[in-house]
Structures are given as structure tokens and as C-alpha cells.
Scaffold this motif. Structure first.
Motif, PDB file in Angstrom:
ATOM      1  N   GLY A  30       6.958   6.390  -9.496  1.00 32.24           N
ATOM      2  CA  GLY A  30       6.694   5.144  -9.452  1.00 32.24           C
ATOM      3  C   GLY A  30       5.681   4.419  -7.930  1.00 32.24           C
ATOM      4  N   PRO A  31       5.296   3.598  -8.602  1.00 30.26           N
ATOM      5  CA  PRO A  31       4.793   2.890  -7.497  1.00 30.26           C
ATOM      6  C   PRO A  31       5.202   3.204  -5.917  1.00 30.26           C
ATOM      7  CG  PRO A  31       5.033   1.090  -8.506  1.00 30.26           C
ATOM      8  CD  PRO A  31       5.750   1.757  -9.041  1.00 30.26           C
ATOM      9  N   PHE A  32       3.729   3.153  -4.567  1.00 32.88           N
ATOM     10  CA  PHE A  32       4.859   2.577  -3.661  1.00 32.88           C
ATOM     11  C   PHE A  32       3.262   2.968  -2.450  1.00 32.88           C
ATOM     12  CE2 PHE A  32       2.851   7.043  -4.042  1.00 32.88           C
ATOM     13  CZ  PHE A  32       2.317   7.930  -3.056  1.00 32.88           C
ATOM     14  N   ASN A  33       3.812   2.512  -1.654  1.00 35.81           N
ATOM     15  CA  ASN A  33       2.800   1.514  -0.458  1.00 35.81           C
ATOM     16  C   ASN A  33       3.156   2.576   1.193  1.00 35.81           C
ATOM     17  OD1 ASN A  33       2.133  -0.087  -2.175  1.00 35.81           O
ATOM     18  ND2 ASN A  33       2.872  -2.004  -0.869  1.00 35.81           N
ATOM     19  N   LEU A  34       2.442   2.489   1.192  1.00 43.21           N
ATOM     20  CA  LEU A  34       2.042   3.624   3.003  1.00 43.21           C
ATOM     21  C   LEU A  34       1.095   3.409   3.830  1.00 43.21           C
ATOM     22  CD1 LEU A  34       3.050   6.072   4.492  1.00 43.21           C
ATOM     23  CD2 LEU A  34       0.867   7.613   3.795  1.00 43.21           C
ATOM     24  N   LEU A  35       1.726   2.352   4.968  1.00 41.26           N
ATOM     25  CA  LEU A  35       1.012   2.101   6.054  1.00 41.26           C
ATOM     26  C   LEU A  35       0.916   2.256   6.915  1.00 41.26           C
ATOM     27  CD1 LEU A  35       3.751  -0.468   4.409  1.00 41.26           C
ATOM     28  CD2 LEU A  35       2.107  -2.266   5.381  1.00 41.26           C
TER      29      LEU A  35
END
Length: 220
Positions: free
Chosen positions: A179-184
Motif C-alpha cells: 500500500g501507499p506510504f510517505n518517507l520524509l
């Protein structure tokens, strides 16, 4: 000034709060004798309030996103919030369960549009987005909203600070099927991963090693 018609229109309609640096430059270019500068204290107060309008569970991530020097997003369901048009965002929140009131939808949309000011600041963060091809084919909100959203992707994708890629649907396998994810990338190069699952959003620190799938996605 680096602002397009859509951005200016959003400010005029009160959807997007103009940043202080924009007001100072506009005052200079238009020769407004301080008229724009005079409202900067009100704008700064509005921006402070905007940062606290997000749902409680989301505020931690919103604060990290605000200070991030780099943001990487993989999405296989929807156009990410930072790339959404006002109409697309409204269509997303209209489908929210449990159903939101019209007032709540308008507030959520305004908050989402305010986040997009991150594209306007300088020095700017760098952004990379990987969208599953199905996201581009799904006409959320109807044909007109869909067409406007695709145009918005082209516009934002042309920014010097933005990299936009598409994961083809004929790809037999890829490393981010969960699924979707964000990496900051935040303070001192620390990386934070953010994922959401239905009814249970969470924010957690992560090292690059724990998210080894990301470089593979970006290289696809």
C-alpha cells in the motif's frame, strides 16, 4: 514570481493563504505602498491556526511535513493530497466513512489546499512521487474533475523541485504491494516513514534500511 493562475485564484478565493514573502514581493511589483505588507500579521496568525486545524491524529505528521527537506510518496490508491485539486479533494472527502458534514468537507479541503503552500517556499524541499497507473485511470469526481486533476499533475510535475513517476500496471511485481506510504527527510537527515491503514493511521520513525523497498520503487 513563480505563481501560476491556479495558485493566484486559490488565494483570491480564500482557499490558499498567501505567504508573507509572496505579499512582500507583490507589494513591490504592484507598487501598492504597503497595502499587502499591512496584512502580513493577519496572514501569519491565520497560518498558525491552519497548522492546528488538522485532525488530532494527523498533526504530528503535518508538523514533520512542514519542516521536511525531502518528501517521497508512493500511492497506489489516490492522487496524494499534495497533488490534489480542490475539486478532487472534495470528491475524496465526500466519500469519507463515516460521512462528513458539508462544513467538515469544506474545512478538510481548505486544510489540504493550505498544505500545498510547501511548493511555493524557497529554499524549497525536494519532492518525488510514484503513482500507480491505476490512480491516473480512476475518474474520481467525474470526467471534468479527472481532466483537471491530470492537468494539475502535469503542472506540478514540471516544477524543478518535483519528480513524478508512474508505476505501469503491466508490471508483474514490485516491492510496495502493501500500500501507499510517505518517507520524509527531517532534522539532521533523519528519515520518518508514514503509513495509513483503514481507521488506524500512525506515524513512526524508520531507518533507510527498514524501508529498503523505496529505492527499488524509485528505480522502477
Amino acid at each position: 514570481m513563480g505563481y501560476g493562475p491556479d495558485q493566484i485564484s486559490a488565494m483570491e478565493r480564500g482557499v490558499r493563504t498567501p505567504r508573507p514573502e509572496f505579499l512582500r514581493r507583490a507589494d513591490e511589483i504592484l507598487g501598492s505602498n504597503g497595502m499587502f505588507i499591512a496584512v502580513i500579521p493577519e496572514v501569519e496568525e491565520a497560518m498558525t491556526k491552519a497548522r492546528t486545524r488538522h485532525p488530532e491524529w494527523y498533526r504530528g505528521y503535518a508538523a514533520l511535513e512542514e519542516q521536511a527537506s525531502a518528501l517521497h510518496v508512493y500511492s497506489n490508491l489516490l492522487v496524494p493530497g499534495l497533488l490534489q485539486t480542490e475539486a478532487y479533494a472534495e470528491a475524496v472527502f465526500a466519500q469519507w466513512r463515516p460521512l462528513l458534514s458539508e462544513e467538515a468537507i469544506a474545512k478538510r479541503v481548505a486544510d489540504r489546499m493550505a498544505r500545498q503552500q510547501k511548493f511555493d517556499v524557497w529554499p524549497s524541499a525536494t519532492f518525488s512521487f510514484v503513482l500507480d497507473e491505476s490512480v491516473l485511470l480512476r475518474p474520481l469526481g467525474g470526467p471534468e474533475v479527472h481532466a483537471q486533476q491530470l492537468q494539475n499533475l502535469l503542472r506540478i510535475g514540471s516544477l524543478r523541485t518535483v519528480e513524478l513517476q508512474v508505476m505501469p500496471m503491466d508490471r508483474a511485481e514490485q516491492p510496495s504491494m502493501d500500500g501507499p506510504f510517505n518517507l520524509l527527510t527531517v532534522r539532521k537527515g533523519e528519515q520518518v516513514a508514514y503509513v495509513e491503514i483503514h481507521t488506524y493511521p500512525r506515524s513512526s520513525s524508520a531507518t533507510q534500511k527498514k524501508w529498503v523497498s523505496w529505492p527499488n520503487v524509485m528505480g522502477s
